[in-house]
Design an enzyme around this catalytic site. Structure first.
Site, short mmCIF file in Angstrom:
data_model
loop_
_atom_site.label_atom_id
_atom_site.label_comp_id
_atom_site.label_asym_id
_atom_site.label_seq_id
_atom_site.Cartn_x
_atom_site.Cartn_y
_atom_site.Cartn_z
N SER A 316 0.83 -1.20 0.00
CA SER A 316 0.00 0.00 0.00
C SER A 316 0.86 1.25 0.00
O SER A 316 0.59 2.21 -0.72
CB SER A 316 -0.92 0.01 1.22
OG SER A 316 -1.71 1.18 1.26
N TRP A 319 2.40 1.55 -3.45
CA TRP A 319 1.38 1.94 -4.43
C TRP A 319 1.14 3.45 -4.39
O TRP A 319 0.95 4.08 -5.43
CB TRP A 319 0.07 1.21 -4.15
CG TRP A 319 -1.04 1.55 -5.08
CD1 TRP A 319 -1.30 0.99 -6.30
CD2 TRP A 319 -2.06 2.54 -4.90
NE1 TRP A 319 -2.41 1.57 -6.87
CE2 TRP A 319 -2.89 2.52 -6.04
CE3 TRP A 319 -2.34 3.44 -3.87
CZ2 TRP A 319 -3.99 3.37 -6.17
CZ3 TRP A 319 -3.43 4.29 -4.01
CH2 TRP A 319 -4.24 4.25 -5.15
N HIS A 320 1.18 4.02 -3.20
CA HIS A 320 0.87 5.44 -3.07
C HIS A 320 1.97 6.34 -3.61
O HIS A 320 1.68 7.49 -3.98
CB HIS A 320 0.58 5.78 -1.61
CG HIS A 320 -0.82 5.49 -1.19
ND1 HIS A 320 -1.20 4.28 -0.64
CD2 HIS A 320 -1.96 6.22 -1.25
CE1 HIS A 320 -2.49 4.30 -0.37
NE2 HIS A 320 -2.98 5.47 -0.74
N GLY A 321 3.19 5.88 -3.65
CA GLY A 321 4.23 6.78 -4.15
C GLY A 321 5.59 6.13 -4.21
O GLY A 321 5.88 5.16 -3.50
N PHE A 500 -0.91 10.08 -7.22
CA PHE A 500 -0.60 8.73 -6.80
C PHE A 500 -1.07 7.70 -7.81
O PHE A 500 -0.73 6.55 -7.73
CB PHE A 500 -1.24 8.43 -5.43
CG PHE A 500 -0.90 9.45 -4.39
CD1 PHE A 500 0.42 9.85 -4.21
CD2 PHE A 500 -1.88 10.03 -3.61
CE1 PHE A 500 0.75 10.80 -3.26
CE2 PHE A 500 -1.56 10.97 -2.65
CZ PHE A 500 -0.24 11.36 -2.47
#
Length: 500
Positions: A316, A319-321, A500
């Site tokens: 997670s 995935w966000h950055g 993102f």
């Protein structure tokens, strides 16, 4: 194209509504679907035409994989399909991060590509991976290209979610000509859109100005300034992302298409497990279905379960950055999540007692416990958000260090000047309050208090929209809010999750 823009509200969406319901009225299913696809391409390509080409190629490639897997579900084909999707995502989103770390570890000097990140690529890539996996599992027998394209490109959820599942969207698109204009659904969708617009334009963008100032001038902040900037960002991110999801769901409702709920008052959660049942619900659902359960879930012992949970939160964060700060953010949530789950498993009676007390009514002890839990969780999540907002770990450490070390006393007038609404300042002048020594802080404090109340105490936008009856006073109030938001479009900003 932005929801909070003149072109969307006064040109794009009116054309979309007229054309869409026109095709539905004459029972032209394929034309209605094609119309929505073309409108979605316009919506996405408005940002940059190159983005549109990337998305179309991604749709075409994944549809080929879908046809192959629907004919013969070979594991090798599935692996190639997932690898191809992740490879494209890696190239656009993580290539420079990877090269930077290679250079740092091995002392190399590989050049960075400075690749422009296509908007929404994380969202539509994950959505298509889910579709491919469902095809492999036999949950989808066959899907027409037009329906699949609309499933991926449907403009309300295209850029920043929610990450929709094929089982909840494609049947709606296939039955599109069975829909009729529903005044009640349209009204509630409009209410939800206006409330989401208010969250974004008035609350998130106003608080965001203070956040941008704070992170650009950390060296000038005192302890209280830094605390305020951290809280401002927690509220900005919430109102920005939930505002987008409210607007997306509202647009869907006005079109007679139901999008899944992606936010459910996450700052009202009492613990981190409950928080992730409320924040970015569809991302959590994706990781549960396609990562956590395939890894074994909770079926292979406690150690394996906790390891799987940490893997999910690590992914997670990634995935966000593309940055170590996002990994730290993900693991901060993951560690607390594991600790909370461990405590819940060892104290199963706590949930039962909480359920019984809620059925029996509120008690003083129960209210105190709930409030303390919400505040404690909000503080922890806000600290984690520092790394989410910071450009890198060093900046995040610097912001938190400012809180711990302190600094000059008093609140910064420069920070307060950023968190201003001109229309409120005029009110202060009319009331002759602008000459008071504390006047420059009044609006900032009002925005802070309102933000905390909206996020942690009051009903959320979806609850308000569902209960709205269309009375005259409500319509006048909503109309006023809408006009206020439109007049604020001169300060238009993109949504945070576009990055993102």
């Amino acid at each position: 194209m932005l929801f909070n823009s003149y072109i969307f509200i006064f040109l794009f969406f009116p054309i979309c509504l007229i054309g869409y319901y026109g095709f539905i009225h004459f029972k032209k299913k394929e034309l209605a679907q094609l119309f929505l696809v073309l409108m979605s391409f316009w919506f996405y390509g408005y940002f940059q035409i190159n983005y549109l080409l990337i998305m179309i190629l991604s749709i075409a490639g994944n549809y080929v994989f879908h046809k192959l897997l629907s004919r013969k579900a070979l594991k090798g084909t599935l692996i190639i399909a997932i690898a191809a999707n992740l490879g494209v995502l890696f190239y656009f989103k993580y290539f420079d991060f990877f090269i930077t770390n290679i250079n740092a570890v091995f002392g190399a000097s590989f050049l960075l590509r400075h690749i422009l990140l296509p908007l929404g690529i994380s969202f539509f890539t994950f959505q298509q991976i889910g579709f491919i996996v469902d095809t492999y599992r036999g949950e989808i027998k066959d899907c027409k290209l037009l329906s699949y394209t609309l499933f991926v490109a449907f403009f309300p959820q295209l850029i920043a979610g929610p990450i929709v599942n094929q089982s909840e969207m494609i049947p709606q698109f296939d039955d599109i000509t069975e829909k009729k204009f529903d005044c009640e659904s349209f009204y509630r969708g409009l209410v939800l859109f206006i409330l989401g617009l208010f969250k974004k334009v008035i609350l998130a963008d106003t608080l965001g100005a203070g956040v941008d100032y704070g992170y650009s001038h950390i060296e000038l902040l005192g302890r209280m300034d830094a605390v305020l900037v951290i809280v401002f960002y927690s509220l900005q991110l919430y109102f920005d992302f939930s505002g987008y999801c409210d607007m997306a769901k509202g647009i869907g409702a006005m079109l007679g298409i139901e999008l899944p709920i992606n936010f459910n008052s996450p700052y009202k959660a009492a613990n981190i497990v409950d928080f992730w049942k409320r924040w970015h619900i569809t991302l959590n659902r994706f990781f549960t279905k396609y990562v956590y359960i395939p890894l074994g879930g909770n079926r292979k012992g406690s150690v394996r379960m906790y390891t799987n949970l940490l893997i999910v939160f690590l992914l997670s964060g990634i995935w966000h950055g593309a940055g170590w700060n996002f990994i730290v953010w993900g693991m901060m949530h993951g560690v607390l999540y594991v600790i909370t789950r461990l405590w819940q498993r060892r104290n199963p009676s706590s949930d039962r007692i909480k359920s019984q007390s809620s059925q029996a009514g509120y008690t003083v002890a129960g209210v105190i416990t709930t409030v303390a839990s919400r505040i404690g969780l909000f503080i922890y999540v806000s600290v984690a958000w520092v790394y989410f907002r910071a450009t890198d770990l060093a900046q995040g450490n610097e912001m938190l260090g400012t809180v711990l070390r302190g600094g000059r006393g008093g609140l910064s007038r420069d920070l307060a000047a950023e968190v201003q609404l001109d229309e409120f300042w005029y009110v202060l002048k009319v009331l002759h309050l602008d000459g008071m020594a504390f006047s420059q802080y009044i609006i900032m404090i009002i925005m802070l208090v309102l933000g905390l109340m909206f996020a942690m105490i009051m009903p959320n936008a979806l609850e308000v929209a569902q209960k709205s009856k269309g009375k005259v006073l409500s319509c006048v109030l909503l109309g006023g809010i809408f006009v206020w938001c439109v007049l604020s479009f001169s300060q238009v900003s993109t949504f945070l999750y576009f990055n993102f």
